[in-house]
Design an enzyme around this catalytic site. Structure first.
Site, mmCIF file in Angstrom:
data_model
loop_
_atom_site.group_PDB
_atom_site.id
_atom_site.type_symbol
_atom_site.label_atom_id
_atom_site.label_comp_id
_atom_site.label_asym_id
_atom_site.label_seq_id
_atom_site.Cartn_x
_atom_site.Cartn_y
_atom_site.Cartn_z
ATOM 1 N N LYS A 43 -34.225 14.890 20.549
ATOM 2 C CA LYS A 43 -34.801 14.382 21.786
ATOM 3 C C LYS A 43 -35.695 15.418 22.460
ATOM 4 O O LYS A 43 -36.501 15.086 23.294
ATOM 5 C CB LYS A 43 -33.664 14.042 22.773
ATOM 6 C CG LYS A 43 -32.662 13.057 22.273
ATOM 7 C CD LYS A 43 -31.517 12.991 23.322
ATOM 8 C CE LYS A 43 -30.254 12.627 22.621
ATOM 9 N NZ LYS A 43 -29.080 12.769 23.488
ATOM 10 N N GLY A 44 -35.484 16.682 22.099
ATOM 11 C CA GLY A 44 -36.115 17.778 22.830
ATOM 12 C C GLY A 44 -37.625 17.720 22.963
ATOM 13 O O GLY A 44 -38.184 18.187 23.945
ATOM 14 N N ASP A 103 -35.992 27.948 16.556
ATOM 15 C CA ASP A 103 -34.987 28.963 16.850
ATOM 16 C C ASP A 103 -34.687 29.715 15.536
ATOM 17 O O ASP A 103 -35.447 30.602 15.152
ATOM 18 C CB ASP A 103 -33.766 28.196 17.382
ATOM 19 C CG ASP A 103 -32.878 29.040 18.264
ATOM 20 O OD1 ASP A 103 -32.627 30.192 17.900
ATOM 21 O OD2 ASP A 103 -32.429 28.553 19.307
ATOM 22 N N ASP A 161 -32.353 21.118 26.676
ATOM 23 C CA ASP A 161 -31.168 20.779 27.462
ATOM 24 C C ASP A 161 -30.087 21.848 27.452
ATOM 25 O O ASP A 161 -30.064 22.731 26.596
ATOM 26 C CB ASP A 161 -30.538 19.492 26.919
ATOM 27 C CG ASP A 161 -29.827 19.705 25.575
ATOM 28 O OD1 ASP A 161 -30.450 20.255 24.649
ATOM 29 O OD2 ASP A 161 -28.643 19.344 25.469
HETATM 30 C C1 PRP Z 1 -33.050 21.864 18.671
HETATM 31 C C2 PRP Z 1 -34.578 21.855 18.575
HETATM 32 C C3 PRP Z 1 -34.819 21.943 17.095
HETATM 33 C C4 PRP Z 1 -33.686 22.811 16.626
HETATM 34 C C5 PRP Z 1 -34.165 24.215 16.518
HETATM 35 O O1 PRP Z 1 -32.587 20.574 18.531
HETATM 36 O O2 PRP Z 1 -35.135 20.687 19.132
HETATM 37 O O3 PRP Z 1 -34.767 20.682 16.463
HETATM 38 O O4 PRP Z 1 -32.633 22.705 17.590
HETATM 39 O O5 PRP Z 1 -33.163 25.054 16.029
HETATM 40 P P1 PRP Z 1 -33.284 25.818 14.629
HETATM 41 O O6 PRP Z 1 -34.648 26.429 14.565
HETATM 42 O O7 PRP Z 1 -32.196 26.848 14.755
HETATM 43 O O8 PRP Z 1 -33.017 24.864 13.520
HETATM 44 P P2 PRP Z 1 -31.119 20.070 18.900
HETATM 45 O O9 PRP Z 1 -30.317 19.971 17.631
HETATM 46 O O10 PRP Z 1 -30.562 20.916 19.998
HETATM 47 O O11 PRP Z 1 -31.358 18.564 19.398
HETATM 48 P P3 PRP Z 1 -32.145 17.982 20.696
HETATM 49 O O12 PRP Z 1 -33.620 18.189 20.456
HETATM 50 O O13 PRP Z 1 -31.782 16.524 20.709
HETATM 51 O O14 PRP Z 1 -31.654 18.727 21.906
#
Ligand code: PRP
Length: 182
Positions: A43-44, A103, A161
Site C-alpha cells: 500500500k505504501g 530498504d 506507515d
Molecule cells: C515496504 C515497502 C517495500 C518493502 C521494502 O512494504 O513498501 O515494499 O517494504 O523493504 P525491503 O527493501 O527490505 O524489501 P511493506 O511490506 O511494509 O508493505 P506496505 O507498503 O503495505 O506498508
C-alpha cells in the site's frame, strides 16, 4: 491531531511535490511512445503513485500489486509472496515498478526477477525513498528513478506507515519515540 506524533518533518510536502515533477518529466522523456505499465506496489506507494502518474505527459497503463518478501541473509534465500497480482500480462511491455521505499532491497530484487521471468520487455524501479544503509550486503539494485536518500531512521508519512497509521500525512517525518515505545 496525528501531526502531534511527529518529532520532525524530514521531507516537506513542497520538496516531495517538486521532486515528483522532476521524476515525472524524466519518465515522460524516457518513455515517449513506449506506453509503459506503471506498477504501484500497495500500500505504501499509493500517494506517490497518484502524484507521479498525474504529472507524466505520455501514455501509460496503470496496474497494482501487493507483495511481501521473507528470508534472511541473501536475496537468494528470500521468497516473494504475491498477495494481489497484476490484472494483465506484462509480456513484451516496458514496466516501471513504483515503490515508496527500498530498504534491504529484497522485495524489489525478487519482484524485478519475477517480472523479467514473465517476459517484460524491460523493468525499471522508481522509488520515492532509498535507505542504502539497510541494503543486503553485496546486492546490486539500481534505482532508476529515485526521489530522496534517507538515513537509517524510522520514517512515516506520504504512504509509509507505523502499524498502518500515518500513511495519510502529506510529508515524510520522523515519529516521536514515545509513540512506538508505549
Ligand atoms: C515496504 C515497502 C517495500 C518493502 C521494502 O512494504 O513498501 O515494499 O517494504 O523493504 P525491503 O527493501 O527490505 O524489501 P511493506 O511490506 O511494509 O508493505 P506496505 O507498503 O503495505 O506498508
Amino acid at each position: 491531531m496525528i501531526r502531534d506524533d511527529i518529532a520532525r518533518v524530514l521531507i516537506s510536502e513542497e520538496q516531495i511535490q517538486r521532486r515528483i515533477s522532476e521524476l515525472a518529466a524524466q519518465i515522460t522523456e524516457d518513455y515517449r511512445d513506449k506506453e509503459p505499465i506503471l506498477v504501484c506496489i500497495l500500500k505504501g506507494a499509493v500517494l506517490f503513485y497518484s502524484d507521479l502518474t498525474r504529472r507524466i505527459d505520455t501514455h501509460i497503463s496503470m496496474d497494482f500489486m501487493s507483495v511481501s518478501s521473507y528470508g534472511d541473509g541473501t536475496v537468494s534465500s528470500g521468497k516473494l509472496t504475491i498477495r494481489q497480482d497484476l490484472s494483465k500480462s506484462v509480456e513484451g511491455r516496458h514496466v516501471i515498478i513504483v515503490e515508496d521505499i527500498v530498504d534491504s532491497g529484497r522485495t524489489l530484487s525478487l519482484l524485478k526477477a519475477h517480472l523479467a521471468e514473465k517476459q517484460a520487455a524491460s523493468v525499471r524501479i522508481c522509488s520515492l525513498l532509498d535507505k542504502p544503509s539497510r541494503r543486503l550486503e553485496g546486492l546490486d539494485l539500481p534505482i532508476d528513478y529515485k526521489g530522496f536518500q534517507v538515513e537509517n531512521e524510522f520514517v512515516v508519512g506520504y504512504g509509509l506507515d507505523y502499524a498502518e497509521r500515518y500513511r495519510n500525512l502529506p510529508y515524510v517525518g520522523v515519529l516521536k519515540s514515545e509513540v512506538y515505545e508505549n
